[in-house]
Design a protein around this motif. Sequence first.
Motif, PDB file in Angstrom:
ATOM      1  N   TYR A   7     -41.554   4.485  25.785  1.00 58.59           N
ATOM      2  CA  TYR A   7     -41.886   5.074  24.477  1.00 58.59           C
ATOM      3  C   TYR A   7     -40.664   5.080  23.562  1.00 58.59           C
ATOM      4  O   TYR A   7     -40.335   4.075  22.963  1.00 58.59           O
ATOM      5  CB  TYR A   7     -42.512   6.452  24.648  1.00 58.59           C
ATOM      6  N   THR A  31     -40.207  15.858  21.890  1.00 55.12           N
ATOM      7  CA  THR A  31     -41.166  16.574  21.087  1.00 55.12           C
ATOM      8  C   THR A  31     -40.799  18.053  20.931  1.00 55.12           C
ATOM      9  O   THR A  31     -41.207  18.730  19.987  1.00 55.12           O
ATOM     10  CB  THR A  31     -42.543  16.454  21.780  1.00 55.12           C
ATOM     11  N   TYR A  76     -36.470   7.888  17.459  1.00 57.93           N
ATOM     12  CA  TYR A  76     -37.807   8.478  17.329  1.00 57.93           C
ATOM     13  C   TYR A  76     -37.655   9.993  17.233  1.00 57.93           C
ATOM     14  O   TYR A  76     -37.525  10.688  18.246  1.00 57.93           O
ATOM     15  CB  TYR A  76     -38.625   8.078  18.558  1.00 57.93           C
ATOM     16  N   LYS A 107     -39.460  13.284  16.459  1.00 57.18           N
ATOM     17  CA  LYS A 107     -40.883  13.620  16.486  1.00 57.18           C
ATOM     18  C   LYS A 107     -41.061  15.126  16.670  1.00 57.18           C
ATOM     19  O   LYS A 107     -40.655  15.703  17.670  1.00 57.18           O
ATOM     20  CB  LYS A 107     -41.591  12.856  17.619  1.00 57.18           C
ATOM     21  N   THR A 108     -41.682  15.733  15.693  1.00 58.20           N
ATOM     22  CA  THR A 108     -41.982  17.157  15.793  1.00 58.20           C
ATOM     23  C   THR A 108     -43.058  17.484  14.773  1.00 58.20           C
ATOM     24  O   THR A 108     -43.685  16.584  14.199  1.00 58.20           O
ATOM     25  CB  THR A 108     -40.710  18.006  15.597  1.00 58.20           C
ATOM     26  N   ASN A 109     -43.309  18.771  14.540  1.00 56.72           N
ATOM     27  CA  ASN A 109     -44.363  19.169  13.604  1.00 56.72           C
ATOM     28  C   ASN A 109     -44.215  20.655  13.293  1.00 56.72           C
ATOM     29  O   ASN A 109     -43.305  21.326  13.784  1.00 56.72           O
ATOM     30  CB  ASN A 109     -45.751  18.861  14.194  1.00 56.72           C
ATOM     31  N   SER A 168     -38.150   5.934  13.363  1.00 52.12           N
ATOM     32  CA  SER A 168     -39.344   6.720  13.059  1.00 52.12           C
ATOM     33  C   SER A 168     -38.953   8.190  13.013  1.00 52.12           C
ATOM     34  O   SER A 168     -38.428   8.738  13.986  1.00 52.12           O
ATOM     35  CB  SER A 168     -40.434   6.504  14.112  1.00 52.12           C
ATOM     36  N   ASP A 190     -41.008  11.512  12.041  1.00 55.81           N
ATOM     37  CA  ASP A 190     -42.413  11.801  11.761  1.00 55.81           C
ATOM     38  C   ASP A 190     -42.726  13.275  12.040  1.00 55.81           C
ATOM     39  O   ASP A 190     -42.685  13.728  13.187  1.00 55.81           O
ATOM     40  CB  ASP A 190     -43.297  10.906  12.626  1.00 55.81           C
ATOM     41  N   TYR A 218     -45.624  14.501  11.610  1.00 56.30           N
ATOM     42  CA  TYR A 218     -47.046  14.582  11.948  1.00 56.30           C
ATOM     43  C   TYR A 218     -47.297  14.194  13.402  1.00 56.30           C
ATOM     44  O   TYR A 218     -48.406  13.844  13.772  1.00 56.30           O
ATOM     45  CB  TYR A 218     -47.862  13.691  11.005  1.00 56.30           C
ATOM     46  N   HIS A 219     -46.284  14.306  14.217  1.00 57.97           N
ATOM     47  CA  HIS A 219     -46.435  13.976  15.629  1.00 57.97           C
ATOM     48  C   HIS A 219     -47.309  15.017  16.328  1.00 57.97           C
ATOM     49  O   HIS A 219     -47.198  16.212  16.084  1.00 57.97           O
ATOM     50  CB  HIS A 219     -45.061  13.939  16.304  1.00 57.97           C
TER      51      HIS A 219
END
Length: 437
Positions: free
Chosen positions: A294, A301, A327, A329-331, A357, A359, A361-362
Amino acid sequence: MSFKTEEEAWRYADELRARVRPPEFPDRWFDLTSYGDGEKWTEAFRAAILACHEAGGGHVRVPPGTYQTGAIHLLSNVDLHVEAGATILFSTDPADYLPAVYTRFSAIECYNYSPFIYAYGQENIAITGSGTLDGAAGPDHWWPWVGTPEFGYREGTPYEDEDWAELQRMAVEGVPVEERVFGAGHYLRPNMIQPYLCRNVLVEGVRIVRSPMWEIHPVRCENVLVRNVSIYSRGPNNDGCDPESCKSVVISGCVFDVGDDCIAIKAGRGPDGRRVGVPCEDVLIEDCDMRYRYGSVAIGTDTTGGIRNVFVRRCRWGGPGLYFGLYIKTNSVRGGFVENVFVKDVEISELTKEAVSIDLYHGDGHNGDDPPPIRNIHVAGVRSDRTRSAYLLRGYPEQPLRGISIRDSSFARVQRANVVSDVEGLSVTGVAVGEVT
């Protein structure tokens, strides 16, 4: 801490590398075979490590051969030295990882099966040598607990969903960690290596295969050095190295061919991460090969405690099954923050998704009330041959990404346009993008 320039940031990275030094051990050697000669070596490991520790420290030598064992618990001033030709073969019987120990499962504190090699509150510990650590996981052991047929699950057999849901409920409701007891009769997989609340940790030279899930997972440790390790384990959630809520970590010269993120920097999850509130900071990653699957270098995350000061240089990312490069990645459910990330001089041969990336919106997307600030992310000197796009950058309208720069880089054979939304202060200079013809 803030850096006025990239040059200042990289000077800080050099200082970090200089101060994260391996622990030193007395020249005392304790041969494992002097403490046992049976089919299972669990007690021999325990006795040899205790003798070494009580003598004032040194090296526990694992000579050529195969040694089946249950959990190994390291003590201060002990180097577990696995020689070339030696294999530590871990038992597939969950009972061999009891009693349950204080640990984290997917970034939430609990009591669970012991990690295969575990240390709690120790200082000056190491796993070294060029031998093999074999977790013996596969479609017949450990991996089916994830609950997917790809990894051996069959209808009617037990798996982790109910336990994972229960642990998350406990975290949300503030159940004391001492009451979050899993282990016997439960199905949360243990990690391969986990030093917890330790200082001066070295993992060097060993080869790791067939882990139940995360391979090297230091938690709330300080001064951690992982170098020249090779990991080949394509199982479920098989992250290669996940420093979590740690300070001063160097990962150097490693090879990652794993079933999830090659490196994932973490800081606790959700309500539990807020309760503990310990960031992960000062992490240097250099001269590593990321081949599968990945994120090459993932941040998240689990970001709830916050992540800062991450440096990546001279790495090689790529392979037909590798998804992302950098990468983040969180939200807004996970929250936390990510700041001061610097990447330079990376070679990318092939990725199925983006080279960069970031993002928000992960996973859960934008369904929480803790939108994380992501700021000061700088990428330079990337040479990329094949990606879906060069970069995908998605913040929130009320919490845009801030201070993002990509410079002096080339991205050949890009399949689709870059994505940019809700980014404030984006700088792209000296970047060449070549589309697939």
